[in-house]
Design a protein around this motif. Structure first.
Motif, PDB file in Angstrom:
ATOM      1  N   SER A  18       6.047  -7.359 -10.283  1.00  0.00           N
ATOM      2  CA  SER A  18       6.271  -7.455  -8.834  1.00  0.00           C
ATOM      3  C   SER A  18       5.573  -6.320  -8.086  1.00  0.00           C
ATOM      4  O   SER A  18       5.025  -6.523  -7.009  1.00  0.00           O
ATOM      5  CB  SER A  18       7.760  -7.504  -8.509  1.00  0.00           C
ATOM      6  OG  SER A  18       8.301  -6.217  -8.515  1.00  0.00           O
ATOM      7  N   MET A  19       5.543  -5.109  -8.670  1.00  0.00           N
ATOM      8  CA  MET A  19       4.894  -3.982  -7.990  1.00  0.00           C
ATOM      9  C   MET A  19       3.373  -4.154  -7.979  1.00  0.00           C
ATOM     10  O   MET A  19       2.708  -3.824  -6.992  1.00  0.00           O
ATOM     11  CB  MET A  19       5.262  -2.646  -8.649  1.00  0.00           C
ATOM     12  CG  MET A  19       6.724  -2.249  -8.529  1.00  0.00           C
ATOM     13  SD  MET A  19       7.468  -2.462  -6.911  1.00  0.00           S
ATOM     14  CE  MET A  19       6.677  -1.199  -5.980  1.00  0.00           C
ATOM     15  N   ILE A  20       2.829  -4.668  -9.088  1.00  0.00           N
ATOM     16  CA  ILE A  20       1.375  -4.891  -9.129  1.00  0.00           C
ATOM     17  C   ILE A  20       1.009  -5.937  -8.074  1.00  0.00           C
ATOM     18  O   ILE A  20       0.021  -5.802  -7.355  1.00  0.00           O
ATOM     19  CB  ILE A  20       0.927  -5.310 -10.553  1.00  0.00           C
ATOM     20  CG1 ILE A  20       1.019  -4.100 -11.491  1.00  0.00           C
ATOM     21  CG2 ILE A  20      -0.502  -5.864 -10.549  1.00  0.00           C
ATOM     22  CD1 ILE A  20       0.702  -4.361 -12.951  1.00  0.00           C
ATOM     23  N   LYS A  21       1.860  -6.955  -7.961  1.00  0.00           N
ATOM     24  CA  LYS A  21       1.621  -8.018  -6.957  1.00  0.00           C
ATOM     25  C   LYS A  21       1.677  -7.420  -5.542  1.00  0.00           C
ATOM     26  O   LYS A  21       0.858  -7.747  -4.686  1.00  0.00           O
ATOM     27  CB  LYS A  21       2.681  -9.104  -7.123  1.00  0.00           C
ATOM     28  CG  LYS A  21       2.270 -10.438  -6.545  1.00  0.00           C
ATOM     29  CD  LYS A  21       3.314 -11.483  -6.860  1.00  0.00           C
ATOM     30  CE  LYS A  21       3.086 -12.689  -5.988  1.00  0.00           C
ATOM     31  NZ  LYS A  21       4.219 -13.619  -6.034  1.00  0.00           N
TER      32      LYS A  21
ATOM     33  N   GLN B  12      13.745   3.093 -13.221  1.00  0.00           N
ATOM     34  CA  GLN B  12      13.331   2.058 -12.283  1.00  0.00           C
ATOM     35  C   GLN B  12      12.317   2.527 -11.221  1.00  0.00           C
ATOM     36  O   GLN B  12      11.266   1.928 -11.062  1.00  0.00           O
ATOM     37  CB  GLN B  12      14.555   1.481 -11.595  1.00  0.00           C
ATOM     38  CG  GLN B  12      14.438  -0.017 -11.445  1.00  0.00           C
ATOM     39  CD  GLN B  12      15.749  -0.648 -11.004  1.00  0.00           C
ATOM     40  OE1 GLN B  12      16.730   0.051 -10.687  1.00  0.00           O
ATOM     41  NE2 GLN B  12      15.787  -1.942 -10.976  1.00  0.00           N
ATOM     42  N   LEU B  13      12.646   3.622 -10.543  1.00  0.00           N
ATOM     43  CA  LEU B  13      11.770   4.062  -9.459  1.00  0.00           C
ATOM     44  C   LEU B  13      10.443   4.618  -9.982  1.00  0.00           C
ATOM     45  O   LEU B  13       9.371   4.337  -9.432  1.00  0.00           O
ATOM     46  CB  LEU B  13      12.492   5.102  -8.585  1.00  0.00           C
ATOM     47  CG  LEU B  13      11.750   5.580  -7.341  1.00  0.00           C
ATOM     48  CD1 LEU B  13      11.210   4.416  -6.505  1.00  0.00           C
ATOM     49  CD2 LEU B  13      12.631   6.449  -6.465  1.00  0.00           C
ATOM     50  N   ARG B  14      10.507   5.391 -11.083  1.00  0.00           N
ATOM     51  CA  ARG B  14       9.256   5.950 -11.620  1.00  0.00           C
ATOM     52  C   ARG B  14       8.334   4.832 -12.136  1.00  0.00           C
ATOM     53  O   ARG B  14       7.132   4.872 -11.935  1.00  0.00           O
ATOM     54  CB  ARG B  14       9.555   6.957 -12.738  1.00  0.00           C
ATOM     55  CG  ARG B  14      10.143   8.260 -12.213  1.00  0.00           C
ATOM     56  CD  ARG B  14      10.060   9.359 -13.248  1.00  0.00           C
ATOM     57  NE  ARG B  14      10.911   9.128 -14.396  1.00  0.00           N
ATOM     58  CZ  ARG B  14      12.179   9.516 -14.504  1.00  0.00           C
ATOM     59  NH1 ARG B  14      12.755  10.169 -13.517  1.00  0.00           N
ATOM     60  NH2 ARG B  14      12.869   9.270 -15.602  1.00  0.00           N
ATOM     61  N   LEU B  15       8.958   3.835 -12.749  1.00  0.00           N
ATOM     62  CA  LEU B  15       8.155   2.712 -13.244  1.00  0.00           C
ATOM     63  C   LEU B  15       7.545   1.937 -12.071  1.00  0.00           C
ATOM     64  O   LEU B  15       6.380   1.519 -12.126  1.00  0.00           O
ATOM     65  CB  LEU B  15       9.025   1.777 -14.101  1.00  0.00           C
ATOM     66  CG  LEU B  15       8.291   0.606 -14.740  1.00  0.00           C
ATOM     67  CD1 LEU B  15       7.193   1.081 -15.700  1.00  0.00           C
ATOM     68  CD2 LEU B  15       9.260  -0.301 -15.503  1.00  0.00           C
ATOM     69  N   ALA B  16       8.329   1.795 -11.001  1.00  0.00           N
ATOM     70  CA  ALA B  16       7.824   1.093  -9.812  1.00  0.00           C
ATOM     71  C   ALA B  16       6.629   1.851  -9.227  1.00  0.00           C
ATOM     72  O   ALA B  16       5.607   1.249  -8.871  1.00  0.00           O
ATOM     73  CB  ALA B  16       8.934   0.964  -8.778  1.00  0.00           C
ATOM     74  N   VAL B  17       6.754   3.176  -9.149  1.00  0.00           N
ATOM     75  CA  VAL B  17       5.666   4.002  -8.603  1.00  0.00           C
ATOM     76  C   VAL B  17       4.414   3.855  -9.470  1.00  0.00           C
ATOM     77  O   VAL B  17       3.308   3.632  -8.964  1.00  0.00           O
ATOM     78  CB  VAL B  17       6.096   5.494  -8.514  1.00  0.00           C
ATOM     79  CG1 VAL B  17       4.916   6.377  -8.128  1.00  0.00           C
ATOM     80  CG2 VAL B  17       7.225   5.673  -7.513  1.00  0.00           C
ATOM     81  N   MET B  18       4.597   3.957 -10.784  1.00  0.00           N
ATOM     82  CA  MET B  18       3.446   3.860 -11.698  1.00  0.00           C
ATOM     83  C   MET B  18       2.800   2.468 -11.624  1.00  0.00           C
ATOM     84  O   MET B  18       1.579   2.344 -11.625  1.00  0.00           O
ATOM     85  CB  MET B  18       3.883   4.155 -13.142  1.00  0.00           C
ATOM     86  CG  MET B  18       4.063   5.623 -13.442  1.00  0.00           C
ATOM     87  SD  MET B  18       2.565   6.601 -13.286  1.00  0.00           S
ATOM     88  CE  MET B  18       1.678   6.104 -14.757  1.00  0.00           C
ATOM     89  N   ILE B  22      -1.027   1.960 -10.506  1.00  0.00           N
ATOM     90  CA  ILE B  22      -1.962   1.482 -11.519  1.00  0.00           C
ATOM     91  C   ILE B  22      -2.947   0.463 -10.908  1.00  0.00           C
ATOM     92  O   ILE B  22      -4.078   0.335 -11.358  1.00  0.00           O
ATOM     93  CB  ILE B  22      -1.192   0.886 -12.745  1.00  0.00           C
ATOM     94  CG1 ILE B  22      -1.986   1.127 -14.013  1.00  0.00           C
ATOM     95  CG2 ILE B  22      -0.902  -0.590 -12.606  1.00  0.00           C
ATOM     96  CD1 ILE B  22      -1.628   2.361 -14.745  1.00  0.00           C
ATOM     97  N   GLY B  23      -2.497  -0.238  -9.864  1.00  0.00           N
ATOM     98  CA  GLY B  23      -3.341  -1.278  -9.258  1.00  0.00           C
ATOM     99  C   GLY B  23      -4.208  -0.799  -8.116  1.00  0.00           C
ATOM    100  O   GLY B  23      -4.983  -1.579  -7.559  1.00  0.00           O
ATOM    101  N   LYS B  35       6.805   0.330  -0.178  1.00  0.00           N
ATOM    102  CA  LYS B  35       6.713  -0.722  -1.194  1.00  0.00           C
ATOM    103  C   LYS B  35       7.843  -0.656  -2.214  1.00  0.00           C
ATOM    104  O   LYS B  35       8.196  -1.661  -2.817  1.00  0.00           O
ATOM    105  CB  LYS B  35       5.360  -0.657  -1.926  1.00  0.00           C
ATOM    106  CG  LYS B  35       4.152  -0.919  -1.032  1.00  0.00           C
ATOM    107  CD  LYS B  35       4.086  -2.363  -0.601  1.00  0.00           C
ATOM    108  CE  LYS B  35       2.993  -2.565   0.424  1.00  0.00           C
ATOM    109  NZ  LYS B  35       3.006  -3.894   1.036  1.00  0.00           N
ATOM    110  N   THR B  36       8.372   0.559  -2.438  1.00  0.00           N
ATOM    111  CA  THR B  36       9.438   0.676  -3.438  1.00  0.00           C
ATOM    112  C   THR B  36      10.831   0.652  -2.792  1.00  0.00           C
ATOM    113  O   THR B  36      11.840   0.698  -3.510  1.00  0.00           O
ATOM    114  CB  THR B  36       9.295   1.994  -4.243  1.00  0.00           C
ATOM    115  OG1 THR B  36       9.237   3.084  -3.312  1.00  0.00           O
ATOM    116  CG2 THR B  36       8.054   2.002  -5.097  1.00  0.00           C
ATOM    117  N   ASN B  37      10.863   0.579  -1.471  1.00  0.00           N
ATOM    118  CA  ASN B  37      12.143   0.585  -0.730  1.00  0.00           C
ATOM    119  C   ASN B  37      13.028   1.763  -1.143  1.00  0.00           C
ATOM    120  O   ASN B  37      14.226   1.602  -1.377  1.00  0.00           O
ATOM    121  CB  ASN B  37      12.927  -0.712  -0.984  1.00  0.00           C
ATOM    122  CG  ASN B  37      12.303  -1.867  -0.274  1.00  0.00           C
ATOM    123  OD1 ASN B  37      11.759  -1.715   0.813  1.00  0.00           O
ATOM    124  ND2 ASN B  37      12.341  -3.039  -0.898  1.00  0.00           N
TER     125      ASN B  37
END
Lengths: 229, 96
Positions: A18-21, B12-18, B22-23, B35-37
């Motif tokens: 979802s984050m990549i999207k 959760q948050l660190r993975l969301a940031v990474m 990454i993209g 984006k991560t709210n």
């Protein structure tokens, strides 16, 4: 988003996807550039159409507007680059496509401006001229420069290229649809005369840049409002 | 034998940031927060942890008199992220 909530492997993968999207789907543009060029090219095309259709003179070449518009575009580009919240890998590719598009349009304009005169000079040096002869003898014969075939259809075709690339790369449907419509305009323009080609060129600028520009602008303003709350 | 999931990334948050970084080439702190709210405070802490682990580069500067924080994933961060995803896939294969 909570910091240390227990989450499963499946949830981890879902979060990553979802984050990549989210990152891919965030096309950040103020829309000002699109609005500027959508306005300039459509106005210049419609004025050219009216001038050809109703035979009047406005005292200057309306397409000089496009040359003048380069100045604010430089400032817009610098400001947008400075204020961009995110830099994506494909930004450089899309920017390169628009740069090449600008050079191509300049090249086509240069060709249209220079080639007829130069060709006329060359064939004159070869010892012959192209003469416009009126069959009914109402007007005297006139030496003319060889004309280039109507390039307006080619301009319409070229307008579609960067718009389609941007639409596809940035997954921004309004531009993809605009470019798709432009290909239809190009086919139509092959069957119409120069003045109607100008009319189609004007509509092309509206569907390719003006309408997507309005959509981008609204999106940008909504995002700014949301981040200021 | 399963690889242990990287504890730095298994949050959760660190993975969301990474996953977000990454993209993209680089992203502003405000963009990541939106984006991560997440809240600015919580995000700051997690960004610092990722930075300490060497997974991201953080550049702090002033733009028009306002502080601006830009984050960018490092080659070590890319490697760690790839390993994390591979480990996850192994867990899921067995789970199925």
């Amino acid at each position: 988003m909570p910091e240390e909530k227990e989450f499963s492997e499946q949830e981890s993968l879902q979060l990553i996807a979802s984050m990549i999207k989210k990152a891919k789907g965030s096309y950040h543009d103020t829309g000002i550039g699109s609005l500027l060029w959508g306005t300039v090219i459509s106005v210049a095309s419609f004025v050219s159409y009216l001038r050809l259709e109703y035979q009047f003179d406005i005292g200057f070449d309306i397409w000089l507007l496009a040359l003048v518009a380069i100045v604010p575009q430089i400032f817009i580009s610098i400001r947008e680059k400075k204020n961009a919240q995110v830099k994506q890998y494909d930004d450089d590719v899309v920017n390169a496509v628009w740069l090449v598009f600008g050079l191509t349009i300049f090249g086509l304009s240069f060709y249209q401006l220079i080639v007829p005169g130069v060709t006329g000079k060359i064939i004159h040096e070869e010892g012959w001229d192209l003469i416009k002869h009126y069959n009914d003898g109402s007007k005297p014969d006139k030496v003319i420069n060889p004309f280039t075939p109507s390039l307006n259809s080619i301009y319409i075709l070229v307008y579609a290229i960067p718009t389609m690339v941007t639409g596809l790369v940035k997954k921004f449907k309004p531009m993809t649809i605009g470019a798709g419509i432009t290909y239809l305009f190009f086919i139509a323009s092959c069957y119409t005369n120069s003045s109607n080609d100008m009319l189609l060129g004007g509509f092309t600028a509206i569907v390719c840049w003006f309408i997507p520009g309005i959509i981008l602008r609204r999106k940008y303003i909504a995002q700014r409002k949301a981040s200021n709350v | 034998m399963f690889k242990e999931l990287d504890p730095i990334l298994h949050s959760q948050l660190r993975l969301a940031v990474m996953s977000l970084l990454i993209g993209v080439k680089e992203a502003d702190f405000t963009f990541i927060r939106e984006k991560t709210n997440s809240t600015a405070g919580n995000l700051s802490v997690q960004v610092q942890k990722l930075k300490d682990a060497g997974y991201i580069d953080v550049v702090k500067q002033f733009k028009d008199n306002y502080p601006q924080t830009t984050c960018k994933v490092t080659p070590e961060g890319i490697l760690a992220f790839e390993n994390y995803v591979k480990a996850l896939q192994e867990y899921l294969k067995v789970g199925n």
